[in-house]
Design a protein around this motif. Structure first.
Motif, PDB file in Angstrom:
ATOM      1  N   THR A   5       0.667  -1.123  -0.021  1.00 12.67           N
ATOM      2  CA  THR A   5       0.027   0.028  -0.124  1.00 12.67           C
ATOM      3  C   THR A   5       0.896   1.125  -0.220  1.00 12.67           C
ATOM      4  O   THR A   5       0.486   2.248  -0.771  1.00 12.67           O
ATOM      5  N   SER A   6       1.977   1.194   0.927  1.00 15.04           N
ATOM      6  CA  SER A   6       2.754   2.435   0.844  1.00 15.04           C
ATOM      7  C   SER A   6       3.611   2.548  -0.446  1.00 15.04           C
ATOM      8  O   SER A   6       3.548   3.907  -0.890  1.00 15.04           O
ATOM      9  N   GLN A   7       3.791   1.491  -1.146  1.00 14.95           N
ATOM     10  CA  GLN A   7       4.590   1.658  -2.518  1.00 14.95           C
ATOM     11  C   GLN A   7       3.653   2.415  -3.622  1.00 14.95           C
ATOM     12  O   GLN A   7       3.785   3.197  -4.084  1.00 14.95           O
ATOM     13  N   LYS A   8       2.197   1.921  -3.307  1.00 11.87           N
ATOM     14  CA  LYS A   8       1.274   2.597  -4.309  1.00 11.87           C
ATOM     15  C   LYS A   8       0.911   4.081  -4.169  1.00 11.87           C
ATOM     16  O   LYS A   8       0.841   4.695  -5.033  1.00 11.87           O
ATOM     17  N   SER A   9       1.090   4.486  -2.813  1.00  9.50           N
ATOM     18  CA  SER A   9       0.742   5.657  -2.540  1.00  9.50           C
ATOM     19  C   SER A   9       1.832   6.695  -2.547  1.00  9.50           C
ATOM     20  O   SER A   9       1.896   7.915  -2.548  1.00  9.50           O
ATOM     21  N   ALA A  10       3.050   6.233  -2.794  1.00 13.17           N
ATOM     22  CA  ALA A  10       4.377   7.067  -2.837  1.00 13.17           C
ATOM     23  C   ALA A  10       4.355   7.888  -4.189  1.00 13.17           C
ATOM     24  O   ALA A  10       3.828   7.359  -5.313  1.00 13.17           O
ATOM     25  N   ALA A  11       4.742   9.134  -4.071  1.00  9.02           N
ATOM     26  CA  ALA A  11       4.793  10.050  -5.050  1.00  9.02           C
ATOM     27  C   ALA A  11       5.490   9.705  -6.386  1.00  9.02           C
ATOM     28  O   ALA A  11       6.698   9.204  -5.894  1.00  9.02           O
ATOM     29  N   LYS A  12       5.018   9.814  -7.352  1.00 12.41           N
ATOM     30  CA  LYS A  12       6.093   9.613  -8.674  1.00 12.41           C
ATOM     31  C   LYS A  12       7.158  10.694  -8.453  1.00 12.41           C
ATOM     32  O   LYS A  12       6.939  11.806  -7.985  1.00 12.41           O
ATOM     33  N   LEU A  13       8.205  10.421  -9.251  1.00  6.30           N
ATOM     34  CA  LEU A  13       9.315  11.304  -9.266  1.00  6.30           C
ATOM     35  C   LEU A  13       9.804  11.564 -10.502  1.00  6.30           C
ATOM     36  O   LEU A  13       9.983  10.441 -11.345  1.00  6.30           O
ATOM     37  N   ALA A  14      10.244  12.731 -11.093  1.00  2.00           N
ATOM     38  CA  ALA A  14      10.598  12.860 -12.447  1.00  2.00           C
ATOM     39  C   ALA A  14      11.966  13.794 -12.353  1.00  2.00           C
ATOM     40  O   ALA A  14      12.055  14.573 -11.277  1.00  2.00           O
ATOM     41  N   ILE A  15      12.686  13.669 -13.471  1.00  3.94           N
ATOM     42  CA  ILE A  15      13.910  14.458 -13.459  1.00  3.94           C
ATOM     43  C   ILE A  15      13.437  15.338 -14.858  1.00  3.94           C
ATOM     44  O   ILE A  15      13.154  14.811 -15.865  1.00  3.94           O
ATOM     45  N   VAL A  16      13.851  16.643 -14.653  1.00  2.00           N
ATOM     46  CA  VAL A  16      13.583  17.517 -15.773  1.00  2.00           C
ATOM     47  C   VAL A  16      14.729  18.328 -16.188  1.00  2.00           C
ATOM     48  O   VAL A  16      15.159  19.045 -15.130  1.00  2.00           O
ATOM     49  N   ASP A  96      11.135   8.074 -11.879  1.00  2.00           N
ATOM     50  CA  ASP A  96       9.855   7.462 -12.765  1.00  2.00           C
ATOM     51  C   ASP A  96       9.971   7.842 -14.079  1.00  2.00           C
ATOM     52  O   ASP A  96      10.065   7.184 -15.174  1.00  2.00           O
ATOM     53  N   PHE A  97      10.321   9.295 -14.329  1.00  2.00           N
ATOM     54  CA  PHE A  97      10.213   9.748 -15.494  1.00  2.00           C
ATOM     55  C   PHE A  97      11.446  10.709 -15.790  1.00  2.00           C
ATOM     56  O   PHE A  97      11.847  11.506 -14.935  1.00  2.00           O
ATOM     57  N   LEU A  98      12.230  10.864 -16.861  1.00  2.00           N
ATOM     58  CA  LEU A  98      12.934  11.791 -17.401  1.00  2.00           C
ATOM     59  C   LEU A  98      12.652  12.500 -18.674  1.00  2.00           C
ATOM     60  O   LEU A  98      12.059  11.829 -19.594  1.00  2.00           O
ATOM     61  N   VAL A  99      12.820  13.897 -18.447  1.00  2.54           N
ATOM     62  CA  VAL A  99      12.383  14.926 -19.669  1.00  2.54           C
ATOM     63  C   VAL A  99      13.767  15.463 -20.094  1.00  2.54           C
ATOM     64  O   VAL A  99      14.133  16.221 -19.191  1.00  2.54           O
ATOM     65  N   ASN A 100      14.100  14.960 -21.077  1.00  7.39           N
ATOM     66  CA  ASN A 100      15.142  15.865 -21.657  1.00  7.39           C
ATOM     67  C   ASN A 100      14.710  17.027 -22.526  1.00  7.39           C
ATOM     68  O   ASN A 100      14.532  17.002 -23.599  1.00  7.39           O
ATOM     69  N   LEU A 137      20.127   5.807 -16.810  1.00  4.44           N
ATOM     70  CA  LEU A 137      19.424   4.783 -16.939  1.00  4.44           C
ATOM     71  C   LEU A 137      19.174   3.505 -15.691  1.00  4.44           C
ATOM     72  O   LEU A 137      18.233   3.128 -15.560  1.00  4.44           O
ATOM     73  N   PRO A 138      20.276   3.296 -15.045  1.00  6.17           N
ATOM     74  CA  PRO A 138      20.030   2.444 -13.779  1.00  6.17           C
ATOM     75  C   PRO A 138      19.293   2.862 -12.871  1.00  6.17           C
ATOM     76  O   PRO A 138      18.900   2.063 -11.791  1.00  6.17           O
ATOM     77  N   LEU A 139      19.006   4.483 -12.829  1.00  9.18           N
ATOM     78  CA  LEU A 139      18.287   4.753 -11.547  1.00  9.18           C
ATOM     79  C   LEU A 139      16.789   4.982 -12.153  1.00  9.18           C
ATOM     80  O   LEU A 139      15.997   5.280 -11.446  1.00  9.18           O
ATOM     81  N   ILE A 140      16.375   4.809 -13.526  1.00  2.50           N
ATOM     82  CA  ILE A 140      15.104   4.716 -13.670  1.00  2.50           C
ATOM     83  C   ILE A 140      14.299   3.479 -13.645  1.00  2.50           C
ATOM     84  O   ILE A 140      14.628   2.543 -13.946  1.00  2.50           O
ATOM     85  N   ARG A 141      13.106   3.544 -12.879  1.00  2.00           N
ATOM     86  CA  ARG A 141      12.436   2.532 -12.392  1.00  2.00           C
ATOM     87  C   ARG A 141      11.880   1.701 -13.829  1.00  2.00           C
ATOM     88  O   ARG A 141      11.671   2.440 -14.777  1.00  2.00           O
TER      89      ARG A 141
END
Length: 259
Positions: A5-16, A96-100, A137-141
C-alpha cells in the motif's frame, strides 16, 4: 500488504533538465499539479531555479534544483552522484520519468555556421541527451517513461535553422531506438516537438517581436502562437498511465503549423 500500500501511494518522481524557465519550468509545475515531485536542472540562474522550487512548493509538491551544464558530459558522473544524494534525501532509490528538455537556440545560414557553433549544438542537444540518459538509466524504474524534446523545425523547413533542426532530428531517431532497446524494461520513450512558443527562447523572438508573432499565428491552424501552458500539461499527460501505450512516437504540439 502494508508495504504494498505504501509503495502504491508513494509520489512519482521526475527529472526535468532545463527546468528553471520556459517550457521546462512549465513542465515542472504541470507535473507538480499532478502530484509528481521533481528534480530539475538549471545551468546558471539560481534565482529562477529558486522561484521554480517555490512555485512547486505552493502546489504542495517538492522540487529540487541541481546545477548542470547538459553540454558538459564530463560532469555527468558527478551529477548522477548528486541525484542519488537527492533521492536518498527523500527516501527514494529510483525515479520514474526523465524529460530531456534543456537546450539552446541557434539561427544562422548553412554557409556561415562555424564548427564551434555546430559542436556546441551537438554537445547540448544530442551528445548531452545521449549520455545523460545513459548515465541515469540505472536509476529509472522499470515501467518508467522518457520524453525527449525536439522541435517543429524537423518537419517545417525554416532557413537559418538547419543546424539546430538537424540535431533535433538525430534525437528523434535516437528516441525510436531507445524505445526498442528499453522495451524489455517496460520503459516508453517518446519525442515531443513544440511549434513556435512564446518564451524567452531565441531571445524571446516569438514572444516579443510582433511581426514574427503575427506570422506564426497566420501559419497556425488555431490562429495564434503557442504558450508554455500549451506544452507542459501535454508532457505531464504523456507521462501518465493514460498514455502508457504511446511509445516511439514523435508528437508535434504546434496548434497545426504549416498544414
Amino acid at each position: 500488504m502494508t508495504h504494498q500500500t505504501s509503495q502504491k501511494s508513494a509520489a512519482k518522481l521526475a527529472i526535468v533538465t532545463g527546468g528553471s524557465r520556459g517550457l521546462g519550468r512549465n513542465t515542472v509545475l504541470s507535473l507538480a499539479k499532478r502530484g509528481i515531485d521533481v528534480i530539475f536542472t538549471y545551468n546558471s540562474n539560481q534565482a529562477e531555479a529558486a522561484a521554480t522550487t517555490a512555485a512547486a512548493g505552493e502546489l504542495g509538491r517538492r522540487a529540487i534544483a541541481l546545477q548542470l551544464d547538459v553540454g558538459d558530459v564530463a560532469s555527468f558522473d558527478a551529477f548522477v552522484g548528486r541525484v542519488q544524494e537527492a533521492l536518498a534525501g527523500i527516501g527514494a532509490e529510483k525515479f520514474d520519468f526523465l524529460v530531456n528538455n534543456a537546450g539552446t537556440s541557434h539561427h544562422g545560414d548553412f554557409e556561415k555556421t562555424t564548427e564551434a557553433e555546430l559542436d556546441e549544438l551537438f554537445n547540448v542537444h544530442f551528445k548531452g541527451v545521449f549520455f545523460l540518459t545513459q548515465k541515469l538509466l540505472p536509476l529509472i524504474r522499470d515501467g518508467g517513461r522518457i520524453v525527449n524534446f525536439s522541435t517543429g523545425l524537423t518537419r517545417i523547413t525554416v532557413p537559418g535553422s538547419g543546424a539546430y533542426a538537424a540535431m533535433k532530428g538525430a534525437v528523434e531517431v535516437l528516441t525510436r531506438y531507445l524505445a526498442k532497446e528499453l522495451g524489455a524494461r517496460g520503459i516508453a520513450v517518446n519525442t515531443v516537438a513544440p511549434g513556435a512558443i512564446m518564451t524567452d527562447f531565441s531571445g524571446g523572438m516569438v514572444r516579443d517581436n510582433p511581426e514574427i508573432n503575427r506570422r506564426v499565428a497566420e501559419m497556425t491552424a488555431l490562429g495564434r502562437a503557442g504558450e508554455p501552458d500549451d506544452i507542459g500539461p501535454m508532457v505531464a499527460s504523456l507521462l501518465s498511465e493514460d498514455n502508457r501505450w504511446v511509445n516511439a512516437q514523435r508528437i508535434e504540439v504546434s496548434g497545426g503549423m504549416a498544414l
